[in-house]
Design a protein around this motif. Structure first.
Motif, mmCIF file in Angstrom:
data_model
loop_
_atom_site.group_PDB
_atom_site.id
_atom_site.type_symbol
_atom_site.label_atom_id
_atom_site.label_comp_id
_atom_site.label_asym_id
_atom_site.label_seq_id
_atom_site.Cartn_x
_atom_site.Cartn_y
_atom_site.Cartn_z
ATOM 1 N N PHE A 120 0.870 -1.162 0.000
ATOM 2 C CA PHE A 120 0.000 0.000 0.000
ATOM 3 C C PHE A 120 0.914 1.221 0.000
ATOM 4 C CE2 PHE A 120 -2.982 3.064 1.989
ATOM 5 C CZ PHE A 120 -4.020 2.942 1.071
ATOM 6 N N PRO A 121 0.751 2.136 -0.971
ATOM 7 C CA PRO A 121 1.744 3.187 -1.185
ATOM 8 C C PRO A 121 2.122 3.980 0.068
ATOM 9 C CG PRO A 121 0.143 3.177 -2.955
ATOM 10 C CD PRO A 121 -0.364 2.210 -1.922
ATOM 11 N N PHE A 122 3.389 3.942 0.394
ATOM 12 C CA PHE A 122 3.993 4.716 1.483
ATOM 13 C C PHE A 122 3.384 4.433 2.864
ATOM 14 C CE2 PHE A 122 4.763 7.051 -2.444
ATOM 15 C CZ PHE A 122 6.141 7.203 -2.393
ATOM 16 N N ALA A 123 2.831 3.240 3.031
ATOM 17 C CA ALA A 123 2.288 2.866 4.344
ATOM 18 C C ALA A 123 3.395 2.612 5.350
ATOM 19 C CB ALA A 123 1.409 1.629 4.212
ATOM 20 N N SER A 124 4.592 2.303 4.863
ATOM 21 C CA SER A 124 5.725 2.051 5.760
ATOM 22 C C SER A 124 6.991 2.598 5.148
ATOM 23 C CB SER A 124 5.880 0.553 6.040
ATOM 24 O OG SER A 124 6.248 -0.131 4.850
ATOM 25 N N PHE A 192 -2.103 2.489 -8.094
ATOM 26 C CA PHE A 192 -1.578 3.800 -7.720
ATOM 27 C C PHE A 192 -0.621 4.337 -8.772
ATOM 28 C CE2 PHE A 192 2.001 6.059 -5.597
ATOM 29 C CZ PHE A 192 1.323 7.241 -5.291
ATOM 30 N N LEU A 193 0.259 3.510 -9.279
ATOM 31 C CA LEU A 193 1.303 3.968 -10.184
ATOM 32 C C LEU A 193 0.780 4.392 -11.552
ATOM 33 C CD1 LEU A 193 4.087 1.380 -9.287
ATOM 34 C CD2 LEU A 193 4.125 3.848 -8.819
ATOM 35 N N THR A 194 -0.431 3.956 -11.901
ATOM 36 C CA THR A 194 -1.008 4.410 -13.178
ATOM 37 C C THR A 194 -1.183 5.924 -13.193
ATOM 38 O OG1 THR A 194 -3.263 4.027 -12.350
ATOM 39 C CG2 THR A 194 -2.223 2.235 -13.607
ATOM 40 N N ARG A 195 -1.226 6.550 -12.026
ATOM 41 C CA ARG A 195 -1.355 8.009 -11.955
ATOM 42 C C ARG A 195 -0.127 8.711 -12.533
ATOM 43 N NH1 ARG A 195 -4.914 9.533 -6.944
ATOM 44 N NH2 ARG A 195 -6.181 7.654 -6.777
ATOM 45 N N LEU A 318 -1.092 10.282 -0.433
ATOM 46 C CA LEU A 318 -2.047 10.699 0.601
ATOM 47 C C LEU A 318 -3.432 10.915 0.002
ATOM 48 C CD1 LEU A 318 0.190 13.126 2.682
ATOM 49 C CD2 LEU A 318 -0.357 10.721 3.136
ATOM 50 N N VAL A 319 -3.489 11.422 -1.228
ATOM 51 C CA VAL A 319 -4.771 11.537 -1.931
ATOM 52 C C VAL A 319 -5.358 10.146 -2.153
ATOM 53 C CG1 VAL A 319 -5.893 12.304 -4.065
ATOM 54 C CG2 VAL A 319 -4.033 13.666 -3.062
ATOM 55 N N PHE A 320 -4.496 9.218 -2.545
ATOM 56 C CA PHE A 320 -4.916 7.831 -2.759
ATOM 57 C C PHE A 320 -5.446 7.220 -1.465
ATOM 58 C CE2 PHE A 320 -3.851 3.238 -3.130
ATOM 59 C CZ PHE A 320 -4.578 2.933 -4.276
ATOM 60 N N TRP A 321 -4.782 7.476 -0.348
ATOM 61 C CA TRP A 321 -5.243 6.980 0.955
ATOM 62 C C TRP A 321 -6.671 7.428 1.225
ATOM 63 C CZ3 TRP A 321 -1.115 7.506 5.410
ATOM 64 C CH2 TRP A 321 0.037 6.790 5.077
ATOM 65 N N GLU A 323 -8.959 8.333 -0.833
ATOM 66 C CA GLU A 323 -9.901 7.676 -1.742
ATOM 67 C C GLU A 323 -10.220 6.257 -1.257
ATOM 68 O OE1 GLU A 323 -8.109 7.858 -5.565
ATOM 69 O OE2 GLU A 323 -8.291 10.044 -5.727
ATOM 70 N N VAL A 324 -9.197 5.541 -0.833
ATOM 71 C CA VAL A 324 -9.410 4.181 -0.325
ATOM 72 C C VAL A 324 -10.239 4.210 0.961
ATOM 73 C CG1 VAL A 324 -8.243 2.147 0.646
ATOM 74 C CG2 VAL A 324 -7.346 3.236 -1.421
ATOM 75 N N ALA A 325 -10.033 5.217 1.777
ATOM 76 C CA ALA A 325 -10.790 5.335 3.034
ATOM 77 C C ALA A 325 -12.287 5.451 2.785
ATOM 78 C CB ALA A 325 -10.295 6.542 3.825
ATOM 79 N N GLN A 326 -12.666 5.912 1.611
ATOM 80 C CA GLN A 326 -14.086 6.051 1.289
ATOM 81 C C GLN A 326 -14.733 4.721 0.885
ATOM 82 O OE1 GLN A 326 -15.694 9.047 1.732
ATOM 83 N NE2 GLN A 326 -13.677 9.666 2.534
#
Length: 355
Positions: A120-124, A192-195, A318-321, A323-326
């Motif tokens: 998950f992007p930049f989770a760690s 995520f990387l498709t962005r 962070l924008v991706f995060w 979106e996933v939270a929704q």
């Protein structure tokens, strides 16, 4: 000696026989768990290919089989050997195989939190972040809750693997160089990387090396330096981007629920210890390997995107995060935990976070 105190030979044998029979009966009723005539047999498939499995799981399974002392034997199978990786969850659920080692994401777990498996992007930032998040920030309980709603599969334990870097045949020195790059990667990482114009490609694990050699793909965004060298991908690529989109892959062990529930408690305990052993081995093996191969590997040229430019990718994460939270209430809880954890690490400073 009186007549009443005398025993005939026949009376002695009769009484001895009763005592012996009674002793056998009593010992049988009081006997603890003993090994069955045939050992319990499990088949466990890992996401990893043969060379990688030698490190990420085989030492722990070998140790378990030795310690089980004939009561249980786990047969280890590598990536796609029994079933394709994308069907791994269903295979465990059906009982086609008894257990697996994988991330939730690439094995298509039908739970909302599967998006947080793997990378998950930049989770760690580091390998230790994963066990801390699961054991001390509440992800363990969330995973138990999520898989508790799915019949047939029991989630057992999560641990960390290596970071996710680009290992490619083309150099990457700016974010724009990602545009059009065809890479083998994980579902969520690819999403995520498709962005940034990356083209995610899904292939069987054992086909990746040939796909790189034929130009079908430009490389991988699947691993760090340790895996690239261990599995042979460093032999067919030229460049390694030091910026990563995640500091540690998050993977887990899973078991068919019926098979797990059938185990006696001491074998469950032994398997839990084997999983912990696997997690620990990977912590030091990957931490050693990432630095070792970057500095002494000799096969890959290191490239780096300047920090100020790479911040574009981090900010987009962070924008991706959000979106996933929704996507679900439970996903929102996970994202909130990730945000709180990241803030704690930044506030703690070095060595937790240097930037």
């Amino acid at each position: 000696m009186s007549d009443n105190s005398k025993f005939t030979k026949r009376q002695f044998i009769k009484r001895a026989g009763l005592v012996t029979a009674g002793g056998v009966s009593a010992s049988t009723l009081a006997a603890p768990y003993v090994r069955a005539q045939s050992p319990i047999r499990w088949r466990l498939q890992t996401y990893a290919g043969p060379a990688l499995a030698e490190h990420v799981v085989k030492p722990a399974i070998d140790a378990f089989n030795t310690a089980a002392n004939g009561e249980m034997v786990i047969e280890l199978f590598t990536a796609d050997q029994l079933v394709p990786q994308g069907e791994l969850f269903r295979a465990v659920q059906r009982g086609t195989i008894d257990a697996c080692q994988s991330d939730d994401d690439s094995m298509a777990s039908p739970v909302d939190v599967s998006v947080f498996g793997a990378y998950f992007p930049f989770a760690s930032r580091y390998g230790l972040d994963v066990p801390v998040l699961w054991n001390w920030y509440g992800l363990k309980e969330i995973w138990e809750e999520a898989y508790g709603e799915i019949e047939g599969v029991t989630w057992l334990s999560a641990g960390a693997w290596d970071p996710c870097n680009f290992v490619t045949t083309k150099p990457i020195r700016s974010v724009d160089d990602l545009n059009g790059l065809r890479v083998f990667t994980f579902p969520t990482g690819g999403r995520f990387l498709t962005r940034f114009g990356v083209v995610p490609v899904t292939l069987p694990w054992e086909d990746i090396e040939v796909a790189i050699q034929t130009g079908e793909i430009d490389g991988v965004a699947w691993c760090g330096a340790t895996e690239a060298y261990t599995v042979g991908w460093a032999d067919v690529t030229q460049y390694y981007l030091t910026n990563n989109i995640n500091g540690a892959w998050a993977g887990s062990f899973f078991a068919n629920t019926d098979r797990w529930n059938e185990l006696p408690e001491h074998l469950k305990t032994l398997f839990n210890m084997a999983m912990d052993s696997s997690h620990y081995y990977r912590q030091h093996w990957y931490w050693w390997g990432e630095a070792h191969y970057r500095t002494t590997g000799g096969k890959l040229e290191l490239t780096t995107i300047p920090e100020a430019e790479w911040k574009r990718v981090e900010d987009e994460a962070l924008v991706f995060w959000d979106e996933v939270a929704q996507e679900s209430e439970r996903s929102a809880r996970v994202v909130e935990i990730l945000k709180n954890y990241a803030e704690t690490m930044r506030n703690a400073g070095a060595p937790y976070r240097y930037t």
